[in-house]
Write a protein that holds these residues in place. Sequence first.
Motif, short mmCIF file in Angstrom:
data_model
loop_
_atom_site.label_atom_id
_atom_site.label_comp_id
_atom_site.label_asym_id
_atom_site.label_seq_id
_atom_site.Cartn_x
_atom_site.Cartn_y
_atom_site.Cartn_z
N GLU A 65 0.83 -1.20 0.00
CA GLU A 65 0.00 0.00 0.00
C GLU A 65 0.87 1.26 0.00
O GLU A 65 2.07 1.20 0.14
CB GLU A 65 -0.92 0.00 1.22
CG GLU A 65 -1.99 -1.06 1.14
CD GLU A 65 -3.02 -0.94 2.25
OE1 GLU A 65 -3.06 0.08 2.95
OE2 GLU A 65 -3.80 -1.89 2.40
N GLY A 66 0.23 2.40 -0.15
CA GLY A 66 0.93 3.67 -0.11
C GLY A 66 1.40 4.11 -1.47
O GLY A 66 1.34 3.36 -2.45
N PRO A 67 1.87 5.35 -1.56
CA PRO A 67 2.24 5.93 -2.85
C PRO A 67 3.39 5.23 -3.54
O PRO A 67 3.51 5.27 -4.76
CB PRO A 67 2.60 7.38 -2.51
CG PRO A 67 2.68 7.48 -1.04
CD PRO A 67 2.01 6.28 -0.45
N ALA A 68 4.27 4.56 -2.81
CA ALA A 68 5.40 3.87 -3.44
C ALA A 68 5.24 2.35 -3.39
O ALA A 68 6.16 1.62 -3.70
CB ALA A 68 6.70 4.27 -2.75
N GLY A 69 4.05 1.88 -3.03
CA GLY A 69 3.83 0.44 -2.89
C GLY A 69 3.51 -0.25 -4.20
O GLY A 69 3.31 0.38 -5.25
N LEU A 70 3.47 -1.55 -4.12
CA LEU A 70 3.18 -2.39 -5.29
C LEU A 70 1.84 -2.03 -5.92
O LEU A 70 1.73 -1.95 -7.14
CB LEU A 70 3.20 -3.86 -4.88
CG LEU A 70 2.78 -4.87 -5.93
CD1 LEU A 70 3.73 -4.83 -7.13
CD2 LEU A 70 2.72 -6.26 -5.34
N TYR A 71 0.82 -1.80 -5.10
CA TYR A 71 -0.51 -1.51 -5.65
C TYR A 71 -0.51 -0.21 -6.46
O TYR A 71 -1.14 -0.14 -7.51
CB TYR A 71 -1.56 -1.44 -4.55
CG TYR A 71 -1.78 -2.73 -3.80
CD1 TYR A 71 -1.31 -3.96 -4.27
CD2 TYR A 71 -2.45 -2.74 -2.59
CE1 TYR A 71 -1.52 -5.13 -3.57
CE2 TYR A 71 -2.67 -3.91 -1.89
CZ TYR A 71 -2.20 -5.10 -2.38
OH TYR A 71 -2.41 -6.26 -1.68
N ALA A 72 0.20 0.79 -5.98
CA ALA A 72 0.26 2.06 -6.72
C ALA A 72 0.92 1.85 -8.08
O ALA A 72 0.47 2.40 -9.10
CB ALA A 72 1.02 3.11 -5.92
N GLU A 73 1.98 1.05 -8.11
CA GLU A 73 2.65 0.77 -9.39
C GLU A 73 1.74 -0.01 -10.32
O GLU A 73 1.69 0.26 -11.53
CB GLU A 73 3.95 0.01 -9.16
CG GLU A 73 5.06 0.89 -8.62
CD GLU A 73 6.41 0.21 -8.71
OE1 GLU A 73 6.77 -0.26 -9.81
OE2 GLU A 73 7.10 0.15 -7.68
N LEU A 74 1.04 -0.99 -9.78
CA LEU A 74 0.11 -1.76 -10.61
C LEU A 74 -0.96 -0.86 -11.21
O LEU A 74 -1.27 -0.94 -12.40
CB LEU A 74 -0.55 -2.87 -9.79
CG LEU A 74 0.28 -4.08 -9.45
CD1 LEU A 74 -0.50 -5.01 -8.53
CD2 LEU A 74 0.72 -4.81 -10.70
N LEU A 75 -1.54 0.01 -10.38
CA LEU A 75 -2.61 0.88 -10.86
C LEU A 75 -2.10 1.92 -11.85
O LEU A 75 -2.83 2.31 -12.76
CB LEU A 75 -3.31 1.57 -9.68
CG LEU A 75 -4.16 0.63 -8.82
CD1 LEU A 75 -4.71 1.37 -7.63
CD2 LEU A 75 -5.26 -0.02 -9.64
N HIS A 76 -0.87 2.34 -11.68
CA HIS A 76 -0.29 3.31 -12.62
C HIS A 76 -0.20 2.68 -14.01
O HIS A 76 -0.48 3.32 -15.02
CB HIS A 76 1.09 3.75 -12.14
CG HIS A 76 1.78 4.66 -13.10
ND1 HIS A 76 1.41 5.98 -13.26
CD2 HIS A 76 2.81 4.44 -13.95
CE1 HIS A 76 2.18 6.53 -14.19
NE2 HIS A 76 3.05 5.61 -14.62
N GLN A 77 0.21 1.42 -14.07
CA GLN A 77 0.39 0.75 -15.35
C GLN A 77 -0.86 0.04 -15.85
O GLN A 77 -1.01 -0.19 -17.04
CB GLN A 77 1.55 -0.24 -15.27
CG GLN A 77 2.86 0.49 -15.01
CD GLN A 77 4.04 -0.32 -15.49
OE1 GLN A 77 3.93 -1.12 -16.39
NE2 GLN A 77 5.18 -0.08 -14.87
#
Length: 150
Positions: A65-77
């Motif tokens: 979670e969080g701005p630098a977490g795995l979920y943020a990266e997944l959602l960005h891409q």
Amino acid sequence: MVTNPIQQPATVTAVPHPRPALTGDLCGLVRALATPPAEPGWREHLVGRLGPVRRGFAEHVRLTEGPAGLYAELLHQAPRLDRGVRLLADEHVAIAGAIAALQHAVRLPAVPAEELRKLVRSLLRALDRHRQRGADLLWEAYQADLGGED
């Protein structure tokens, strides 16, 4: 139509330090569950096994979670994964609550051992489902879409 899978996020490819072995923590909890409750010190042993699970799960949440977490990266891409990511984040809250409730209940002598064992089994099932949903989401993120052309 053939599309390429999204790029694997940095949090998956380069973790700066080894993460806690949640599997090992769960193995200890399973062993505590298998120990007969009549054994001397059973509750204390269970309390001792819950601490590493709580810490390992907190680290898992921090990494995802969080701005630098795995979920943020997944959602960005892959914004299409939003629903799955939200489900996993909601599960984080529920699982952390289950761990805290179990840690509280195990310290209360009035809670019967069978009730504690039921809570441990429920927690283990929730963690297993969460692990599988996370793995399924990652597979969906990184698999190539080989759908037919219209």
